[in-house]
Design a protein around this motif. Structure first.
Motif, short mmCIF file in Angstrom:
data_model
loop_
_atom_site.label_atom_id
_atom_site.label_comp_id
_atom_site.label_asym_id
_atom_site.label_seq_id
_atom_site.Cartn_x
_atom_site.Cartn_y
_atom_site.Cartn_z
N SER A 98 27.70 81.15 31.61
CA SER A 98 27.66 80.62 32.99
C SER A 98 26.76 81.16 33.81
CB SER A 98 29.23 80.73 33.56
OG SER A 98 29.92 80.05 33.06
N GLY A 99 25.26 81.32 33.27
CA GLY A 99 24.40 81.97 34.06
C GLY A 99 24.42 83.34 34.52
N GLN A 100 24.84 84.21 33.60
CA GLN A 100 25.08 85.51 33.76
C GLN A 100 25.27 86.27 32.62
OE1 GLN A 100 28.67 86.56 35.65
NE2 GLN A 100 30.14 85.11 34.23
N VAL A 101 25.37 87.51 32.23
CA VAL A 101 25.76 88.21 31.17
C VAL A 101 26.15 89.45 31.43
CG1 VAL A 101 24.79 89.62 29.20
CG2 VAL A 101 23.82 87.58 29.50
N THR A 102 27.69 89.70 31.15
CA THR A 102 28.39 91.13 31.22
C THR A 102 28.89 91.44 30.06
OG1 THR A 102 30.60 89.81 31.40
CG2 THR A 102 29.38 89.71 33.21
N THR A 103 29.13 92.62 29.98
CA THR A 103 29.66 93.32 28.94
C THR A 103 30.97 92.75 28.35
OG1 THR A 103 28.96 95.36 29.89
CG2 THR A 103 30.62 95.85 28.32
N LEU A 104 31.89 92.16 29.34
CA LEU A 104 33.02 91.84 28.75
C LEU A 104 32.73 90.58 27.82
CD1 LEU A 104 35.30 92.29 31.79
CD2 LEU A 104 35.58 93.21 29.75
N GLN A 105 31.79 89.75 28.39
CA GLN A 105 31.13 88.35 27.79
C GLN A 105 30.80 88.79 26.55
OE1 GLN A 105 28.69 86.92 30.66
NE2 GLN A 105 30.08 84.99 31.07
N CYS A 106 29.84 89.96 26.22
CA CYS A 106 29.27 90.26 25.07
C CYS A 106 30.39 90.67 24.20
CB CYS A 106 28.42 91.48 25.15
SG CYS A 106 26.98 90.79 26.12
N ASP A 107 31.55 91.26 24.52
CA ASP A 107 32.69 91.73 23.77
C ASP A 107 33.42 90.39 22.99
OD1 ASP A 107 32.58 94.51 24.12
OD2 ASP A 107 34.19 94.44 25.91
N LEU A 108 33.44 89.38 23.93
CA LEU A 108 33.86 88.16 23.62
C LEU A 108 33.02 87.52 22.26
CD1 LEU A 108 34.96 86.24 26.98
CD2 LEU A 108 36.73 87.60 25.14
N LEU A 109 31.97 87.77 22.83
CA LEU A 109 30.92 86.96 21.70
C LEU A 109 31.04 87.55 20.27
CD1 LEU A 109 27.74 86.37 23.87
CD2 LEU A 109 29.14 84.75 23.00
N SER A 110 31.20 89.34 20.52
CA SER A 110 31.20 89.81 19.10
C SER A 110 32.42 89.45 18.22
CB SER A 110 31.11 91.39 19.54
OG SER A 110 29.98 91.65 20.14
N GLN A 111 33.68 89.26 18.97
CA GLN A 111 34.93 88.72 18.42
C GLN A 111 34.89 87.56 17.84
OE1 GLN A 111 37.77 89.05 21.73
NE2 GLN A 111 37.03 91.40 22.20
N LEU A 112 34.09 86.61 18.60
CA LEU A 112 33.87 85.23 18.05
C LEU A 112 33.06 85.08 16.68
CD1 LEU A 112 32.86 83.11 21.11
CD2 LEU A 112 35.04 82.75 19.41
N TYR A 113 32.05 86.32 16.49
CA TYR A 113 31.27 86.17 15.56
C TYR A 113 31.88 86.57 14.26
CZ TYR A 113 27.08 87.64 12.74
OH TYR A 113 26.32 88.12 11.65
N ASP A 114 32.80 87.65 14.58
CA ASP A 114 33.48 88.35 13.64
C ASP A 114 34.76 87.38 13.09
OD1 ASP A 114 31.93 90.46 13.50
OD2 ASP A 114 33.38 91.67 15.06
#
Length: 455
Positions: free
Chosen positions: A294-310
């Motif tokens: 959604s046009g941004q990058v936050t630490t919490l979003q990166c945590d979600l991306l990491s969880q999806l990857y795993d």
């Protein structure tokens, strides 16, 4: 600096004039610098250890953590503060100071002992290791609390996506819109806008219903937000987000019984996800899960991306942000914040910063967390630095302690080459793995590529 006698009489002086990050590095071998730490908002953690005192590591090389502290500075009085994240400090709003830190982690006191606490801090101030806030590389900023707005809507106003005018007008094919991976994630949404008007001396209330195309924003708890779009005219789109923006992602749907994906493709918008699929994804043999920030990058979003990857055993992590300076910055920022359990990481904390004052990145080397040698890291950075024979950033080495070294890289111009920073992070932390890559659109973004492709 006031005399020791005056300092003793005023505990508030210690809270404001002793940089808490520098103090922790000096006083406590318990704490290590966290991967998500930045020079403006440091994070420290205590690692889990076995009975013999050895740190416990995950399969991918990340350390198991038991206590995490996040540091900040007060907007009101300038005191250095910290939150104990693991004990719900954020949620409870429990901020603590250097006084609490000495009591809890240095002396382990059950009751307050004024003299004992002051003596510990004074030992640091009188040591050769004392670093004043003015010269410290840790320039703390007030903590910006994540935008945790609760989604409050009448769900009867959220209906199946039957009016598809918005996306069709933007060049999307009906087969893509109605695809099982996208159709469930998009809704028609109507929101009430109540207006009060003065008519003939009396106040009258009028309700206007605005209709939107709404992309669902989710996290571990489910639906937490809506990214609403409405075409105002040929060249202008109205956008608004309801609910939680900072701790959510737009995600394509998972088909029944699907447990793995060949790729996780991350873009800035839901439309870019769909455009990528229309132009590239549907013709690939690999299955793709799409995510948008959604046009941004936050630490919490990166945590979600990491969880999806795993969770879905992703083979390739593809960063497909917009083809501009901001998109390149987002690529580097995401890579610096990822913690992928199934992918080896060299344990460097890399902080990527962009501001009006200038851009930089810093690398924190903790010998307890990485096997990489400082000289080898410097050689890698130097390999990337000259472009066309010119140095594009200045490298400064700061020896924090026998265990910790910080390398600051400050760009000479505001035109930062974030693609280069991405390559440096990719090389240093991920050994140039082909499981993480970038993909750029031909024009500014993939949605624009659709318009170009249909002209």
């Amino acid at each position: 600096m006031p005399s020791a006698l005056k300092r003793h009489k005023d505990l508030n002086w210690y809270k404001k004039n002793v940089n808490l990050a520098e103090f922790i590095l000096y006083i406590s071998d318990l704490f290590l610098i966290d991967k998500k730490s930045t020079l403006s908002q440091p994070r420290f953690f205590i690692p889990l250890r076995d009975q013999e005192g050895n740190m416990l590591f995950k399969k991918n090389g990340h350390v198991e953590k038991q206590t995490i502290l996040v540091l900040s500075i007060s907007k009101i009085d300038g005191n250095y503060l910290y939150w104990d994240v693991t004990n719900g400090g954020f949620e409870k709003g429990q901020t603590k100071t250097i006084i609490d830190f000495v009591q809890d982690f240095v002396l382990s006191l059950n009751s307050f002992d004024y003299l004992a606490i002051v003596n510990v801090i004074e030992q640091y101030i009188n040591s050769k290791r004392f670093i004043s806030p003015e010269v410290s590389c840790f320039k703390l900023e007030p903590f910006k609390t994540p935008e945790e707005k609760i989604l409050q809507i009448d769900k009867s106003n959220l209906t199946p996506y039957l009016d598809q005018t918005y996306l069709i007008n933007r060049g999307f094919k009906e087969t893509v819109i109605n695809s099982p991976i996208f159709y469930p994630t998009i809704k028609n949404y109507k929101a009430a806008n109540v207006i009060q008007q003065e008519i003939n001396g009396t106040t009258q209330t009028k309700t206007i219903w605005n209709k939107y195309t709404a992309f669902l924003l989710i996290n571990q708890t489910g639906l937490v937000g809506l990214n609403c779009k409405k075409q105002l005219n040929k060249d202008e789109t109205f956008k608004k987000i309801e609910g939680n923006k900072s701790n959510s992602l737009y995600l394509s749907a998972v088909l029944e019984n699907q447990t793995t994906f060949g790729q996780l493709v991350v873009t800035e918008s839901a439309e870019d996800c769909m455009a990528h699929y229309q132009l590239h994804g549907q013709n690939q043999n690999k299955s793709i899960r799409y995510a948008a920030t959604s046009g941004q990058v936050t630490t919490l979003q990166c945590d979600l991306l990491s969880q999806l990857y795993d969770k879905y055993n992703i083979e390739e992590f593809v960063l497909a942000m917009d083809n501009d300076t901001t998109g390149a910055f987002y690529n580097a920022k995401i890579l610096s914040l990822l913690e992928l359990s199934t992918l080896q990481n060299n344990g460097l904390n890399i902080d990527v910063q962009k501001s009006n004052k200038g851009s930089n990145f810093s690398i924190v080397i903790d010998k307890r967390l990485t096997k990489l040698d400082t000289n080898d890291i410097l050689k890698t950075i130097d390999h990337f630095n000259p472009i066309d024979g010119k140095q594009i950033f200045q490298v400064k080495l700061i020896q924090q302690s026998t265990q910790i070294t910080i390398i600051n890289c400050d760009f000479f111009t505001t035109k930062t080459n974030w693609n280069l920073v991405f390559k440096i992070i990719h090389k240093l932390n991920y050994n140039d793995t082909d499981r993480i890559k970038t993909m750029a659109s031909i024009s500014s973004d993939f949605t624009q590529d659709i318009k170009t492709n249909t002209l």
